[in-house]
Design a protein around this motif. Structure first.
Motif, PDB file in Angstrom:
ATOM      1  N   MET A 163       0.985  -1.215   0.071  1.00 35.41           N
ATOM      2  CA  MET A 163       0.139  -0.033  -0.017  1.00 35.41           C
ATOM      3  C   MET A 163       0.866   1.171   0.109  1.00 35.41           C
ATOM      4  O   MET A 163       1.750   1.403   0.936  1.00 35.41           O
ATOM      5  CB  MET A 163      -0.986  -0.150   1.239  1.00 35.41           C
ATOM      6  N   LYS A 164       0.635   1.975  -0.880  1.00 36.34           N
ATOM      7  CA  LYS A 164       1.415   3.505  -0.969  1.00 36.34           C
ATOM      8  C   LYS A 164       0.734   4.320  -0.185  1.00 36.34           C
ATOM      9  O   LYS A 164      -0.662   4.375  -0.421  1.00 36.34           O
ATOM     10  CB  LYS A 164       1.614   4.181  -2.490  1.00 36.34           C
ATOM     11  N   THR A 165       1.380   5.418   0.494  1.00 35.34           N
ATOM     12  CA  THR A 165       0.714   6.364   1.480  1.00 35.34           C
ATOM     13  C   THR A 165       1.384   7.772   1.215  1.00 35.34           C
ATOM     14  O   THR A 165       2.509   7.790   0.791  1.00 35.34           O
ATOM     15  CB  THR A 165       0.870   5.851   2.777  1.00 35.34           C
ATOM     16  N   ILE A 166       0.675   8.696   1.529  1.00 41.18           N
ATOM     17  CA  ILE A 166       1.170   9.930   1.641  1.00 41.18           C
ATOM     18  C   ILE A 166       0.584  10.561   2.778  1.00 41.18           C
ATOM     19  O   ILE A 166      -0.388  10.564   3.107  1.00 41.18           O
ATOM     20  CB  ILE A 166       0.769  11.030   0.283  1.00 41.18           C
ATOM     21  N   SER A 167       1.708  11.438   3.578  1.00 40.61           N
ATOM     22  CA  SER A 167       1.078  12.150   4.686  1.00 40.61           C
ATOM     23  C   SER A 167       1.766  13.650   4.276  1.00 40.61           C
ATOM     24  O   SER A 167       2.793  13.788   3.755  1.00 40.61           O
ATOM     25  CB  SER A 167       1.949  11.850   5.894  1.00 40.61           C
ATOM     26  N   ALA A 168       0.679  14.474   4.359  1.00 37.94           N
ATOM     27  CA  ALA A 168       1.050  15.941   4.345  1.00 37.94           C
ATOM     28  C   ALA A 168       0.640  16.812   5.346  1.00 37.94           C
ATOM     29  O   ALA A 168      -0.222  16.587   5.905  1.00 37.94           O
ATOM     30  CB  ALA A 168       0.269  16.454   2.990  1.00 37.94           C
ATOM     31  N   ILE A 169       1.512  17.621   5.604  1.00 38.42           N
ATOM     32  CA  ILE A 169       1.308  18.706   6.688  1.00 38.42           C
ATOM     33  C   ILE A 169       1.137  20.025   6.043  1.00 38.42           C
ATOM     34  O   ILE A 169       2.189  20.308   5.247  1.00 38.42           O
ATOM     35  CB  ILE A 169       2.310  18.649   7.899  1.00 38.42           C
ATOM     36  N   LEU A 170       0.048  20.752   6.157  1.00 36.57           N
ATOM     37  CA  LEU A 170       0.073  22.075   5.785  1.00 36.57           C
ATOM     38  C   LEU A 170      -0.339  23.082   6.606  1.00 36.57           C
ATOM     39  O   LEU A 170      -1.177  22.719   7.725  1.00 36.57           O
ATOM     40  CB  LEU A 170      -1.257  21.857   4.499  1.00 36.57           C
ATOM     41  N   ARG A 171       0.111  24.303   6.554  1.00 30.58           N
ATOM     42  CA  ARG A 171      -0.188  25.249   7.393  1.00 30.58           C
ATOM     43  C   ARG A 171      -0.704  26.432   6.842  1.00 30.58           C
ATOM     44  O   ARG A 171      -0.125  27.061   5.821  1.00 30.58           O
ATOM     45  CB  ARG A 171       1.017  25.651   8.239  1.00 30.58           C
ATOM     46  N   ALA A 172      -2.094  26.921   7.336  1.00 34.97           N
ATOM     47  CA  ALA A 172      -2.847  27.989   6.445  1.00 34.97           C
ATOM     48  C   ALA A 172      -2.227  29.300   7.176  1.00 34.97           C
ATOM     49  O   ALA A 172      -1.885  29.333   8.242  1.00 34.97           O
ATOM     50  CB  ALA A 172      -4.044  27.798   6.472  1.00 34.97           C
ATOM     51  N   LYS A 173      -2.227  30.421   6.406  1.00 33.55           N
ATOM     52  CA  LYS A 173      -1.941  31.731   6.869  1.00 33.55           C
ATOM     53  C   LYS A 173      -3.148  32.054   7.803  1.00 33.55           C
ATOM     54  O   LYS A 173      -4.218  31.661   7.783  1.00 33.55           O
ATOM     55  CB  LYS A 173      -1.858  32.633   5.854  1.00 33.55           C
ATOM     56  N   PRO A 174      -2.824  32.782   8.982  1.00 32.49           N
ATOM     57  CA  PRO A 174      -3.861  32.978   9.956  1.00 32.49           C
ATOM     58  C   PRO A 174      -5.289  33.783   9.098  1.00 32.49           C
ATOM     59  O   PRO A 174      -4.781  34.798   8.363  1.00 32.49           O
ATOM     60  CB  PRO A 174      -3.217  34.110  10.921  1.00 32.49           C
ATOM     61  N   GLY A 175      -6.329  33.224   9.268  1.00 32.93           N
ATOM     62  CA  GLY A 175      -7.420  33.769   8.783  1.00 32.93           C
ATOM     63  C   GLY A 175      -8.008  33.046   7.522  1.00 32.93           C
ATOM     64  O   GLY A 175      -9.014  33.261   7.107  1.00 32.93           O
ATOM     65  N   ALA A 176      -6.945  32.179   6.999  1.00 31.57           N
ATOM     66  CA  ALA A 176      -7.199  31.323   5.793  1.00 31.57           C
ATOM     67  C   ALA A 176      -7.783  30.231   6.285  1.00 31.57           C
ATOM     68  O   ALA A 176      -7.878  29.353   5.187  1.00 31.57           O
ATOM     69  CB  ALA A 176      -6.098  31.561   4.927  1.00 31.57           C
ATOM     70  N   GLU A 177      -7.836  29.582   7.641  1.00 32.26           N
ATOM     71  CA  GLU A 177      -8.204  28.228   7.922  1.00 32.26           C
ATOM     72  C   GLU A 177      -9.582  27.766   7.117  1.00 32.26           C
ATOM     73  O   GLU A 177      -9.531  26.601   6.730  1.00 32.26           O
ATOM     74  CB  GLU A 177      -8.152  28.068   9.145  1.00 32.26           C
ATOM     75  N   ALA A 178     -10.469  28.432   7.212  1.00 32.68           N
ATOM     76  CA  ALA A 178     -11.763  27.927   6.561  1.00 32.68           C
ATOM     77  C   ALA A 178     -11.681  27.556   4.953  1.00 32.68           C
ATOM     78  O   ALA A 178     -12.224  26.706   4.662  1.00 32.68           O
ATOM     79  CB  ALA A 178     -12.893  28.889   6.887  1.00 32.68           C
ATOM     80  N   THR A 179     -11.045  28.615   4.232  1.00 35.53           N
ATOM     81  CA  THR A 179     -11.016  28.402   2.903  1.00 35.53           C
ATOM     82  C   THR A 179      -9.881  27.004   2.627  1.00 35.53           C
ATOM     83  O   THR A 179     -10.410  26.277   1.705  1.00 35.53           O
ATOM     84  CB  THR A 179     -10.253  29.757   2.190  1.00 35.53           C
ATOM     85  N   LEU A 180      -9.066  26.955   3.490  1.00 37.25           N
ATOM     86  CA  LEU A 180      -8.115  25.865   3.248  1.00 37.25           C
ATOM     87  C   LEU A 180      -8.869  24.461   3.717  1.00 37.25           C
ATOM     88  O   LEU A 180      -8.766  23.485   2.808  1.00 37.25           O
ATOM     89  CB  LEU A 180      -6.713  25.875   3.997  1.00 37.25           C
ATOM     90  N   ARG A 181      -9.455  24.631   4.483  1.00 38.16           N
ATOM     91  CA  ARG A 181     -10.210  23.292   5.161  1.00 38.16           C
ATOM     92  C   ARG A 181     -11.181  23.215   3.977  1.00 38.16           C
ATOM     93  O   ARG A 181     -11.524  21.782   3.723  1.00 38.16           O
ATOM     94  CB  ARG A 181     -10.896  23.876   6.315  1.00 38.16           C
TER      95      ARG A 181
END
Length: 98
Positions: A1-19
């Protein structure tokens, strides 16, 4: 099984759009990618600007189809200006899922 883990950080105030953009990818995966075995999205409870995905693929071809999909390209076109730093990606072979 191949996997990808990704960690992303939104700029403050952009959390809802990134979500929302991450959830759009998840919806696309559920509707169109039968060989993507799992696509999990998490938002850090202590730091709502930090998101993590864990993606499971039946094989390398499924992972390549996902990464080359229009949904992923659309996500990055939306996310790029919202990101605070580089996305951390780890591509791996899953050795246990229990």
């Amino acid at each position: 099984m191949k996997t990808i883990s990704a960690i992303l950080r939104a700029k403050p105030g952009a959390e809802a759009t990134l979500r929302a953009a991450l959830l759009d990818v998840a919806a696309h995966v559920a509707a169109n990618e039968p060989d993507t075995v799992g696509f999990f999205v998490s938002q850090d409870e202590g730091d709502p600007t930090r998101f993590t995905t864990y993606e499971r693929f039946a094989d390398a071809a499924a992972m390549d189809r996902h990464n080359g999909s229009e949904a992923v390209a659309r996500f990055f076109s939306i996310a790029q200006p919202l990101l605070d730093g580089e996305v951390i990606l780890v591509t791996a072979d899953e050795i246990s899922c229990r």
